[in-house]
Design a protein around this motif. Structure first.
Motif, PDB file in Angstrom:
ATOM      1  N   PHE A 100       0.838  -1.308  -0.142  1.00 52.75           N
ATOM      2  CA  PHE A 100       0.176  -0.074   0.012  1.00 52.75           C
ATOM      3  C   PHE A 100       0.824   1.154  -0.063  1.00 52.75           C
ATOM      4  CE2 PHE A 100      -3.706   2.157   2.599  1.00 52.75           C
ATOM      5  CZ  PHE A 100      -3.893   3.136   1.498  1.00 52.75           C
ATOM      6  N   THR A 101       1.068   1.887  -1.035  1.00 56.28           N
ATOM      7  CA  THR A 101       1.991   2.952  -1.318  1.00 56.28           C
ATOM      8  C   THR A 101       1.132   4.343  -1.309  1.00 56.28           C
ATOM      9  OG1 THR A 101       3.443   1.309  -2.528  1.00 56.28           O
ATOM     10  CG2 THR A 101       4.021   3.776  -2.306  1.00 56.28           C
ATOM     11  N   ALA A 102       1.566   5.272  -0.666  1.00 58.60           N
ATOM     12  CA  ALA A 102       1.101   6.753  -0.763  1.00 58.60           C
ATOM     13  C   ALA A 102       1.874   7.593  -1.571  1.00 58.60           C
ATOM     14  CB  ALA A 102       0.679   7.311   0.374  1.00 58.60           C
ATOM     15  N   ILE A 103       1.304   8.502  -2.678  1.00 59.84           N
ATOM     16  CA  ILE A 103       2.355   9.566  -3.157  1.00 59.84           C
ATOM     17  C   ILE A 103       1.615  10.601  -2.654  1.00 59.84           C
ATOM     18  CG2 ILE A 103       2.767  10.249  -5.339  1.00 59.84           C
ATOM     19  CD1 ILE A 103       1.733   7.854  -6.838  1.00 59.84           C
ATOM     20  N   MET A 104       2.539  11.450  -2.282  1.00 59.04           N
ATOM     21  CA  MET A 104       2.352  12.602  -1.493  1.00 59.04           C
ATOM     22  C   MET A 104       3.315  13.827  -2.088  1.00 59.04           C
ATOM     23  SD  MET A 104       1.579  12.299   2.293  1.00 59.04           S
ATOM     24  CE  MET A 104       0.663  13.916   2.366  1.00 59.04           C
ATOM     25  N   GLY A 105       2.813  15.034  -2.175  1.00 61.28           N
ATOM     26  CA  GLY A 105       3.633  16.128  -2.309  1.00 61.28           C
ATOM     27  C   GLY A 105       2.625  17.447  -2.560  1.00 61.28           C
ATOM     28  N   PRO A 106       3.318  18.491  -2.631  1.00 59.47           N
ATOM     29  CA  PRO A 106       2.486  19.716  -2.641  1.00 59.47           C
ATOM     30  C   PRO A 106       1.863  19.993  -3.748  1.00 59.47           C
ATOM     31  CG  PRO A 106       4.807  20.075  -2.624  1.00 59.47           C
ATOM     32  CD  PRO A 106       4.703  18.652  -2.519  1.00 59.47           C
ATOM     33  N   SER A 107       0.772  20.919  -3.865  1.00 56.68           N
ATOM     34  CA  SER A 107       0.154  20.920  -5.173  1.00 56.68           C
ATOM     35  C   SER A 107       0.910  21.235  -6.331  1.00 56.68           C
ATOM     36  CB  SER A 107      -1.118  22.121  -4.741  1.00 56.68           C
ATOM     37  OG  SER A 107      -1.891  22.132  -4.004  1.00 56.68           O
ATOM     38  N   GLY A 108       0.785  20.900  -7.400  1.00 56.25           N
ATOM     39  CA  GLY A 108       1.397  21.113  -8.411  1.00 56.25           C
ATOM     40  C   GLY A 108       2.869  20.285  -8.363  1.00 56.25           C
ATOM     41  N   SER A 109       2.809  19.202  -7.404  1.00 60.86           N
ATOM     42  CA  SER A 109       4.195  18.427  -7.553  1.00 60.86           C
ATOM     43  C   SER A 109       4.291  17.282  -8.636  1.00 60.86           C
ATOM     44  CB  SER A 109       4.263  17.764  -6.137  1.00 60.86           C
ATOM     45  OG  SER A 109       3.491  17.128  -5.947  1.00 60.86           O
ATOM     46  N   GLY A 110       3.039  17.197  -9.270  1.00 63.27           N
ATOM     47  CA  GLY A 110       2.893  16.123 -10.271  1.00 63.27           C
ATOM     48  C   GLY A 110       2.282  14.916  -9.700  1.00 63.27           C
ATOM     49  N   LYS A 111       1.736  14.657  -8.497  1.00 66.07           N
ATOM     50  CA  LYS A 111       1.414  13.468  -7.971  1.00 66.07           C
ATOM     51  C   LYS A 111       0.422  13.002  -8.698  1.00 66.07           C
ATOM     52  CE  LYS A 111      -1.237  15.559  -3.978  1.00 66.07           C
ATOM     53  NZ  LYS A 111      -1.083  16.854  -4.604  1.00 66.07           N
ATOM     54  N   SER A 112      -0.555  13.974  -9.199  1.00 66.64           N
ATOM     55  CA  SER A 112      -1.943  13.525  -9.829  1.00 66.64           C
ATOM     56  C   SER A 112      -1.524  12.779 -11.343  1.00 66.64           C
ATOM     57  CB  SER A 112      -3.082  14.484  -9.920  1.00 66.64           C
ATOM     58  OG  SER A 112      -3.342  14.657  -8.670  1.00 66.64           O
ATOM     59  N   THR A 113      -0.497  13.771 -11.842  1.00 66.32           N
ATOM     60  CA  THR A 113      -0.125  13.534 -13.238  1.00 66.32           C
ATOM     61  C   THR A 113       0.656  12.025 -13.245  1.00 66.32           C
ATOM     62  OG1 THR A 113      -0.016  15.676 -13.623  1.00 66.32           O
ATOM     63  CG2 THR A 113       0.969  14.162 -15.344  1.00 66.32           C
ATOM     64  N   LEU A 114       1.410  11.767 -12.285  1.00 69.11           N
ATOM     65  CA  LEU A 114       2.131  10.690 -12.239  1.00 69.11           C
ATOM     66  C   LEU A 114       0.935   9.449 -12.107  1.00 69.11           C
ATOM     67  CD1 LEU A 114       4.922   8.783 -11.890  1.00 69.11           C
ATOM     68  CD2 LEU A 114       4.673   9.275  -9.360  1.00 69.11           C
ATOM     69  N   MET A 115       0.085   9.662 -11.204  1.00 78.21           N
ATOM     70  CA  MET A 115      -0.791   8.556 -11.228  1.00 78.21           C
ATOM     71  C   MET A 115      -1.476   8.204 -12.557  1.00 78.21           C
ATOM     72  SD  MET A 115      -3.905   7.855  -8.764  1.00 78.21           S
ATOM     73  CE  MET A 115      -5.367   8.081  -9.863  1.00 78.21           C
ATOM     74  N   HIS A 116      -1.979   9.481 -13.166  1.00 77.50           N
ATOM     75  CA  HIS A 116      -2.711   9.363 -14.416  1.00 77.50           C
ATOM     76  C   HIS A 116      -1.945   8.362 -15.521  1.00 77.50           C
ATOM     77  CE1 HIS A 116      -5.142  13.078 -13.284  1.00 77.50           C
ATOM     78  NE2 HIS A 116      -5.668  12.118 -12.571  1.00 77.50           N
ATOM     79  N   VAL A 117      -0.690   8.691 -15.636  1.00 79.63           N
ATOM     80  CA  VAL A 117       0.048   8.204 -16.617  1.00 79.63           C
ATOM     81  C   VAL A 117       0.424   6.846 -16.281  1.00 79.63           C
ATOM     82  CG1 VAL A 117       2.532   8.161 -17.718  1.00 79.63           C
ATOM     83  CG2 VAL A 117       1.207  10.332 -17.166  1.00 79.63           C
ATOM     84  N   LEU A 118       0.771   6.308 -14.972  1.00 79.23           N
ATOM     85  CA  LEU A 118       0.930   4.914 -14.621  1.00 79.23           C
ATOM     86  C   LEU A 118      -0.394   4.098 -14.893  1.00 79.23           C
ATOM     87  CD1 LEU A 118       2.639   5.584 -11.056  1.00 79.23           C
ATOM     88  CD2 LEU A 118       3.768   5.006 -13.316  1.00 79.23           C
ATOM     89  N   ALA A 119      -1.533   4.998 -14.733  1.00 82.46           N
ATOM     90  CA  ALA A 119      -2.780   4.160 -14.929  1.00 82.46           C
ATOM     91  C   ALA A 119      -3.195   3.959 -16.211  1.00 82.46           C
ATOM     92  CB  ALA A 119      -3.839   4.742 -14.063  1.00 82.46           C
ATOM     93  N   GLY A 120      -2.545   4.658 -17.265  1.00 81.34           N
ATOM     94  CA  GLY A 120      -2.917   4.758 -18.694  1.00 81.34           C
ATOM     95  C   GLY A 120      -4.201   5.638 -18.965  1.00 81.34           C
ATOM     96  N   LEU A 121      -4.534   6.436 -17.986  1.00 82.20           N
ATOM     97  CA  LEU A 121      -5.467   7.467 -18.234  1.00 82.20           C
ATOM     98  C   LEU A 121      -4.882   8.598 -18.981  1.00 82.20           C
ATOM     99  CD1 LEU A 121      -7.077   7.617 -14.679  1.00 82.20           C
ATOM    100  CD2 LEU A 121      -8.122   6.325 -16.810  1.00 82.20           C
ATOM    101  N   ASP A 122      -3.532   8.920 -19.034  1.00 85.35           N
ATOM    102  CA  ASP A 122      -3.116   9.896 -19.868  1.00 85.35           C
ATOM    103  C   ASP A 122      -1.664   9.541 -20.510  1.00 85.35           C
ATOM    104  OD1 ASP A 122      -2.714  12.579 -20.573  1.00 85.35           O
ATOM    105  OD2 ASP A 122      -2.820  13.654 -18.418  1.00 85.35           O
ATOM    106  N   SER A 123      -1.225  10.066 -21.199  1.00 90.05           N
ATOM    107  CA  SER A 123      -0.191   9.786 -22.156  1.00 90.05           C
ATOM    108  C   SER A 123       1.141  10.316 -21.407  1.00 90.05           C
ATOM    109  CB  SER A 123      -0.144  10.260 -23.778  1.00 90.05           C
ATOM    110  OG  SER A 123      -0.192  11.309 -23.637  1.00 90.05           O
TER     111      SER A 123
END
Lengths: 921, 275
Positions: B60-83
């Motif tokens: 169970f891993t958590a990705i954390m970081g301040p706003s704009g750190s890219g944490k959501s983008t990282l997840m989108h790309v890893l999940a194949g939601l974003d290129s």
């Protein structure tokens, strides 16, 4: 509020465009209808005024004009020229073996009244000269300088030959002439030309009193022939005489002579033409009103204080002569269809605004938070509707005008027998009415959404995004109204159908009202029952897979909207289905009726004429005709029959007897009972004759030839025919002493449904002979054309409503796409492919459209049958039919259109990136 | 770099000494040199600036970081939601950055689960229908035992016939978790799963997520900005400016907070240079 409203409209441009298209189509329909009505009026005015030349005034003296009266008007100040309006229809002309009848008008005294253009030679200047329309000259095979034989009837005193036999002969001759003239007069009367009508009456009187009336010159009409020289050929560029098939020109004296008007030894005078209309041209620069009064005074002075003088402008005259023509009711009917289209458009608009308001719930709540009062919110929504209505109506009116203009261009290039105006002339009504209707309908449709908008609580602005949007619950009031209308309407409809046997007109009225009321009730209550139907059908469809299940579930999410969308389509489909069901039912019923009224598809018979003793004589069919009939394409069998007049039974019932062999009967008759009834020793008696002669089936009746001959006792067979005939074998007729003249041909048509062409061919074949054509095929061709034309027109008009409704389906689907953006993204995120998403939208579109179509087809069938029952019950046994092909097409179109309507929304839904599911708004 | 090589521990570059995963577990998801750039020219934003990271299976891993750190983008790309703009992101042995839309859709359907901040249940379906949706989309058979296990673990037994509007926020999110797990995906991505919940429901949801990892053997990667939530995870990966900026194993809220504070000070220190 203006700025805010406009800003909101900009944001919702896409939605509004779709609703706007619906309004624009509706208003275009209204505008086009009104303009087409004007064009129709214009055309009928123009075709009447065209025969006035360039006359400025048309005077009606209220009595027959004499040369003196005309000269008096010519002498009036300001009058440049005046001519009596004389039209002589049906003048027989021949050249060699070619003959025709031609309308003749006198040559005008002034170029102002010239209506035709001379293309060769000149107009007649002396008696015995004639200018022919190019087409007539071609048919007669003559050119300028050739001679044409004109035959006409002329009154001649009888004093020279006092013998009674000759008198009877002349009377018979006169009778023929009178009959022909009367026929001409009838045709003329239909075209409302005063002179012919008057002439016809005069002739009739003269004939009847020819040898009897004391104090009048005794005499009779005799046919005369005269040679006339063709001096010119003319065309009719303004289609002034198109309804007469062109007009020949002669001197006035010749025209009156050839008309056969007047009696007494002298030449006919203008008074004999019994025309009261006078064309008047003004001196240049004179005031129309002044001269009009002047002419009126002159005519009143001559006619006396009670004369019914009327001086009219061209348009007034046209209006006067076509008052009560058929365009008014047609316009009303077409406008009724325009109203249907507008109602459908209204539903689409109401839907759009409901969703706009729902989408803007948060924004509206925010406005309320910062101090907007309810009335401001409502005004904003209504203002938006008003602007949308205005813009769309302007566009729709322009579109309608453009369509009519386009139609005029097409019509001008087609060679039509009437003058077609080159440009549309928009009237006040054709501009104001569509605009007003468009704006009013749009604003009315937005009223409910506006009320919903005012109900948005300020607190809604503070709720999370997924809070339920504002919605309206269908009220109890609506349910009650709907139930009252449905139940009351159904009762009226049922009552109308039940009563139609006895009080046809009243019953049809009640049935129509009841049908309309129950349909409105169903529509008003659609929000109650439609979602259930959609849910039921959706459950079935949902078994087809995940996309279908999603689609079915989605249609159930906003029942009111789905119901409104389906209802919009339901209206058009119901009416189309009703019309086509009614049409097939009427056709089947009338076919059935025809079979009992006519024994045979087509009967061609030679007329009875009278011999020297005044006895009726049957003429034989011309040999050539007999051959041609048998060879007519589409004729499966033909039989030549002997016809004679017989007296049946003891009640003095005189009927036509036709001699037909059993073999012939088998060949040409469709009814097996009828075939079985034909045989030696029997007489097949039609129901009508049986009733009149008090004859029962199986009775032995005495049949005697009317014109002298034998008598025979025959066994009567009553057959289900309504015509005034009896059938027996030629052998039996021979025994009665009948001369055995083959005067009637019975034809069986190969394909009943294609009998229209056979009838047309037959009519062409017999056009120049006095043969009488009757039969089921004729009637069938007539009403089939009427039914088909009516159906095509009605379906065409209703198609507009269906198109608008389909726009509504697209609209609803694209609104759903916007609303469900997050959901679509979620589905994509959890594994729905783009294709599946598009498929789901397609199923949803097909479901919404399909339910509307299926319910519409069922309702339409019910209404079609009930309506036919009410209208046709008085006529014959109702034959209920289902127009499978038509209904199939309607359903197919609706389903395909539903799927097509989903294409654009489906694409935009499929474009939603799955990431959007993660977005927080 | 060989994408199929197991990620060795402690191979992270000098800028992010704690990146990488414990060596004894195989990586369920890993990224190499992953970059994501939005916009062009002046408006260019580098959301991910070369990320190398491994997420171990069964963790169970958590990705954390301040706003704009890219944490959501990282997840989108890893999940194949974003290129991705460049680099690669692997789910197991599949490089998701090379797949087309249909393959990605199948991958999400069969191998990935999602838990969203705003639950995203379909309002017209019942809880049970929502849970089974991914299987239906795949046309797969329902593993009734697994379904029962999930329902029992998540305490949804009494709620299966309810529609989302009849459920509380916490219940809706538990349904969403069940939906994410029903197809036994290789990894579940959770995006701020407690963002729309009160703290009690949030705690409930987090403990369910942890139980699904510990008791049901699932792999969960969760993006969050809440240190308390992150403390439920086995490991916290810290992100800053599109790069891995820290790695905390067996985090406590205090350790996470301390890590974030360190990031902020780093940013403050970097700020004059970056400006």
């Amino acid at each position: 509020m203006w700025r805010l409203t406009l800003a909101q409209m900009r944001r919702s441009l896409g939605r509004l465009t779709a609703a706007g298209i619906a309004v624009a189509i509706g208003t275009a329909f209204v505008a086009a209808t009104l303009l087409a009505g004007d064009v129709m009026k214009r055309i009928s005015y123009d075709s009447i005024t065209a025969s006035y030349g360039t006359a400025d005034l048309i005077a009606d003296a209220g009595e027959s004009l004499s040369e003196t009266t005309v000269d008096a008007v010519r002498a009036a100040p300001g009058v440049a020229a005046a001519d009596p309006r004389v039209v002589v229809p049906y003048v027989s002309m021949s050249a060699g073996d070619k003959a025709l009848t031609q309308t003749v008008v006198p040559v005008a005294s002034d170029p102002a009244f010239d209506t035709q253009v001379v293309t060769a030679g000149a107009l007649p200047t002396a008696d015995g000269e004639l200018a022919l329309p190019e087409r007539a000259a071609e048919r007669l095979g003559v050119g300028v300088g050739d001679a044409v034989t004109v035959s006409y009837y002329r009154w001649e005193a009888a004093a020279a030959d006092p013998t009674s036999g000759a008198g009877a002969d002349e009377a018979a001759g006169a009778d023929d002439a009178g009959a022909e003239d009367a026929g001409a007069a009838d045709a003329g009367a239909a075209e409302a030309t005063a002179p012919t009508e008057a002439a016809g009456t005069e002739d009739g009187t003269a004939t009847a009193d020819a040898t009897a009336a004391p104090g009048e010159p005794e005499g009779t009409y005799r046919e005369r022939e005269v040679e006339a020289t063709v001096v010119g050929l003319t065309t009719d560029p303004t289609s002034a005489w198109a309804q007469y098939g062109g007009a020949a020109t002669s001197t006035q004296a010749d025209a009156l002579l050839w008309a056969g008007w007047g009696e007494g030894p002298g030449a006919p005078t203008l008074l004999d033409a019994a025309t009261s209309q006078l064309l008047v041209a003004l001196e240049p620069g004179t005031d129309t009103a002044t001269v009009s009064d002047e002419v009126s005074d002159v005519l009143s002075a001559i006619g006396g204080p009670h004369s019914n003088v009327r001086v009219m402008t061209r348009d007034e005259a046209a209006e006067y002569s076509i008052s009560g023509d058929g365009t008014g009711p047609i316009l009303v009917v077409v406008l009724a269809f325009a109203a249907v289209a507008m109602i459908v458009a209204g539903l689409v608009i109401a839907n759009t605004f409901q969703v706009l308001v729902a989408q803007r719930t948060r924004m509206l709540a925010l406005l309320r938070c910062v101090g907007a009062v309810r009335s401001q919110v409502r005004r904003s929504v209504l203002l938006e509707a008003g602007i949308l209505g205005l813009v769309a109506s302007v566009l729709g009116t322009l579109l309608g005008t453009a369509l009519v203009q386009l139609a005029l261009l097409v019509m001008q290039n087609a060679d039509l027998p009437f003058p077609v105006p080159s440009v549309v002339r928009p009237t006040v009504a054709s501009v104001v009415a569509p605009l007003a209707v468009g704006i009013v309908v749009t604003v009315l449709a937005a009223l409910t959404p506006a009320r919903v908008a005012t109900r948005v609580a300020p607190i809604a602005a503070l709720r999370p995004a997924d809070a339920p949007a504002a919605g309206s619950r269908a009220g109890r009031f609506r349910l009650v109204v709907s139930l009252l209308l449905v139940v009351g309407g159904a009762l009226m409809l049922g009552g109308g159908v039940a009563l139609s046997e006895t009080f046809l007109v009243a019953a049809v009225g009640i049935a129509v009202l009841g049908g309309a009321a129950s349909f409105v009730g169903l529509l008003v209550g659609a929000v109650f029952w439609m979602p259930k139907v959609v849910a039921r059908i959706g459950r079935l469809v949902g078994r087809l897979g995940v996309p279908a299940r999603l689609a079915a579930a989605n249609t159930g999410r906003n029942p009111a909207r789905t119901a409104a969308t389906s209802t919009a389509l339901l209206i058009g489909v119901t009416l189309v289905a009703m019309m086509s069901t009614g049409a097939v039912t009427a056709r089947a019923t009338l076919d059935d009726e025809l079979d009992t009224r006519f024994p045979v598809d087509l009967a061609v018979s030679a007329p009875f004429t009278a011999d020297e003793d005044g006895n009726a004589v049957t003429e034989p069919l011309p040999a050539g005709t007999v051959r041609a009939l048998a060879e007519l394409p589409g004729v499966a069998a033909s039989a030549m029959l002997v016809r004679d007049s017989v007296e049946v039974g003891t009640t003095g019932t005189v009927v036509d007897a036709l001699g037909i062999t059993p073999e012939q009967a088998t060949d040409v008759l469709r009814d097996a009972d009828l075939v079985a009834a034909v045989g030696d020793g029997t007489v097949a008696v039609s129901r009508a004759v049986a009733e009149a002669g008090d004859i029962e089936d199986g009775d032995t009746v005495a049949v005697a030839r009317t014109e002298g001959g034998g008598t025979a006792d025959l066994t009567a067979v009553v057959v289900p025919l309504d015509s005034w005939v009896v059938l027996m074998t030629p052998t039996t007729l021979e025994q009665l002493g009948s001369p055995g003249t083959l005067s009637t041909a019975w034809l069986r048509v190969a394909d009943v449904d294609a009998s229209g062409q056979v009838v047309a061919d037959l009519q062409e074949l017999t056009a120049d002979s006095p043969l009488d054509i009757t039969g089921a095929a004729i009637e069938r061709a007539l009403y089939e054309r009427a039914i088909d034309t009516l159906l095509a027109v009605v379906v065409g008009l209703l198609a507009v409503a269906v198109v608008i409704a389909l726009i509504g389906v697209t609209n609803t689907l694209s609104l759903s796409v916007i609303e469900r953006r997050r959901e679509s993204a979620t589905l994509r995120a959890v594994g729905l492919t783009r294709r599946q998403l598009r498929a789901s939208m397609a199923v949803e579109g097909a479901l919404i459209a399909g339910v509307g179509a299926v319910v519409g087809v069922l309702l339409g069938m019910a209404y079609g049958w009930l309506g036919s029952a009410a209208v046709l019950a008085g006529i014959s046994d109702l034959q209920l039919r289902v127009p499978w092909a038509d209904l199939g097409i309607v359903l197919g179109v609706a389903l395909v259109a539903g799927v097509l309507a989903s294409v654009l929304p489906g694409r935009s839904a499929a474009r939603t990136p799955p990431v959007a599911a993660l977005a927080v708004d | 770099m060989d994408p199929f090589a197991p990620a060795p521990a402690g191979t992270a570059g000098p800028n992010h000494p704690h990146a990488g995963a414990p060596g004894h577990r195989e990586a369920a998801v890993h990224a190499r040199g992953l970059t994501k750039v939005y916009g062009r020219g002046e408006a260019e934003v580098r959301a991910l600036a070369g990320v190398d990271v491994d997420f171990a299976a069964g963790e169970f891993t958590a990705i954390m970081g301040p706003s704009g750190s890219g944490k959501s983008t990282l997840m989108h790309v890893l999940a194949g939601l974003d290129s991705a703009t460049s680099g690669s992101a692997f789910l197991g042995r599949t490089d998701v950055t090379t797949l087309d839309d249909d393959a990605l859709t199948r991958l999400r359907r069969d191998r990935v689960g999602f838990v969203f901040q705003s639950f995203n249940l379909l309002p017209m379906f019942t809880a049970e229908q929502n849970i089974l949706l991914p299987l239906e989309l795949a046309g797969a058979k329902v593993d009734r035992a697994w379904f029962d296990t999930l329902v029992t673990t998540l305490g949804l037994g009494q709620r299966l016939t309810h529609r989302p509007s009849e459920l509380s926020g916490g219940q809706q999110q538990r349904v969403a978790i069940a939906r994410a797990l029903i197809a036994k995906p290789e990894v579940v991505f959770a995006d701020e799963p407690t963002g729309n919940l009160d703290s009690r429901s949030g705690a409930e949801v987090l403990s369910f997520l942890r139980r699904s990892v510990r008791e049901l053997g699932r792999t969960i990667i969760m993006v969050t900005h809440d240190p308390t939530a992150a403390a439920y995870a086995d490991r916290v990966v810290l992100l800053a400016d599109g790069r891995i900026a820290g790695d905390i194993v067996d985090p406590t809220p205090e350790a996470v907070l301390a890590g974030l504070d360190a990031l902020r000070q780093l940013e403050v220190a970097d700020a004059p240079a970056g400006a």
